[in-house]
Design an enzyme around this catalytic site. Sequence first.
Site, PDB file in Angstrom:
ATOM      1  N   ILE A 199       0.677  -1.027  -0.244  1.00 15.78           N
ATOM      2  CA  ILE A 199      -0.305   0.215   0.051  1.00 15.78           C
ATOM      3  C   ILE A 199       1.331   1.336  -0.181  1.00 15.78           C
ATOM      4  O   ILE A 199       2.082   1.085   0.214  1.00 15.78           O
ATOM      5  CB  ILE A 199      -1.370  -0.165   1.377  1.00 15.78           C
ATOM      6  CG1 ILE A 199      -0.171   0.680   2.589  1.00 15.78           C
ATOM      7  CG2 ILE A 199      -1.858  -1.085   1.371  1.00 15.78           C
ATOM      8  CD1 ILE A 199      -0.631   0.452   3.476  1.00 15.78           C
ATOM      9  N   SER A 200       0.381   2.126   0.214  1.00 15.43           N
ATOM     10  CA  SER A 200       0.919   3.797   0.132  1.00 15.43           C
ATOM     11  C   SER A 200       1.203   4.115   2.040  1.00 15.43           C
ATOM     12  O   SER A 200       0.075   3.567   2.233  1.00 15.43           O
ATOM     13  CB  SER A 200       0.256   4.721  -0.631  1.00 15.43           C
ATOM     14  OG  SER A 200       1.030   6.314  -0.105  1.00 15.43           O
ATOM     15  N   THR A 237       0.995   8.881  -1.364  1.00 18.36           N
ATOM     16  CA  THR A 237       1.601   9.634  -0.869  1.00 18.36           C
ATOM     17  C   THR A 237       2.355  10.764  -1.646  1.00 18.36           C
ATOM     18  O   THR A 237       2.673  12.026  -1.093  1.00 18.36           O
ATOM     19  CB  THR A 237       3.599   8.644  -0.785  1.00 18.36           C
ATOM     20  OG1 THR A 237       3.101   7.153  -0.087  1.00 18.36           O
ATOM     21  CG2 THR A 237       4.599   9.386  -0.574  1.00 18.36           C
ATOM     22  N   HIS A 241       6.037   7.633 -10.776  1.00 21.73           N
ATOM     23  CA  HIS A 241       6.695   6.249 -11.541  1.00 21.73           C
ATOM     24  C   HIS A 241       7.157   6.195 -13.175  1.00 21.73           C
ATOM     25  O   HIS A 241       8.234   7.194 -12.627  1.00 21.73           O
ATOM     26  CB  HIS A 241       5.693   5.096 -11.689  1.00 21.73           C
ATOM     27  CG  HIS A 241       4.273   4.828 -10.879  1.00 21.73           C
ATOM     28  ND1 HIS A 241       5.269   4.512  -9.839  1.00 21.73           N
ATOM     29  CD2 HIS A 241       3.376   4.692 -10.738  1.00 21.73           C
ATOM     30  CE1 HIS A 241       4.176   4.269  -8.851  1.00 21.73           C
ATOM     31  NE2 HIS A 241       3.459   3.631  -9.475  1.00 21.73           N
TER      32      HIS A 241
END
Length: 280
Positions: free
Chosen positions: A56-57, A110, A154
């Site tokens: 998860i974040s 995040t 990303h």
Amino acid sequence: MKIAYSPCPNDTFVFHALTHGLIEGAPSFGVTYADIDVTNHLAINGDPDKHDVLKISFAALPWVLEDYTLLSCGGALGRGCGPLVLTANDENNPNDLEGKRVAVPSERSTAYLLFRLWTAQQVEGNIGDVVVMPFHEIMPAVQNGDVDAGLVIHEARFTYQNYGLNKLVDLGDWWEKDTGYAIPLGAIIARRSVDREALTGWIKQSVDYAWERPEASKEYVRFHAQEMDEEVAQNHIDLYVNGFTKELGEEGYGAVEAFLGRAAKEGLVPGHQLQRLRDR
């Protein structure tokens, strides 16, 4: 056991050995591939498939620490790997975002928390509308003028120039200079009923296996990366798989506590469970 993580190269690289029966003594794993927004939702709002382990974040951690524990390995912290805020013009003044429409990949990530912490410090007024959209749609939206700015993550770090976009700020660079800490990105959590010590050991062995035999996971990584260029996929791994992936350590835990503690002070996350971050 059941595990859920993204099809991104860093996750498939790290967990290849663990989920392919290559770690002695580890159980078999059933894998669910899901975007981190999906796994955040499962951890926070209830997981009908009862995954034992989830990626998860770090931004979602404050909502899940009653039921899950943070593992000290397998996740992503790092330097030089933060989200970017992009615009279609050459302006470099943060105050230009005042009243503007900004696209973000999630409001519980995040990247979004970093963006809000940065704007609270750097933008004198308030930004305008925040629009949530899939991250692969954000750069075209900025390019086409559908939004004034976009928060990207990303592989967009390596490809935004292809859209003729301008980097207003690297939020990871800002965070590192402002705090001295690495940026917390993706966390590995496990249900509190799971044998944390054993699981941590298996994941660390999987990380070592990936580093020692990088060719072993190449086809697996390539398959799940789908249309991502092989060089971009390798850059992705090089950025997000590092010493913090093997072990958070004091520096890693300090970075997480600084990040979530600051977010709690801004009212962006609940703070009442943060004392459980280091639960063993």
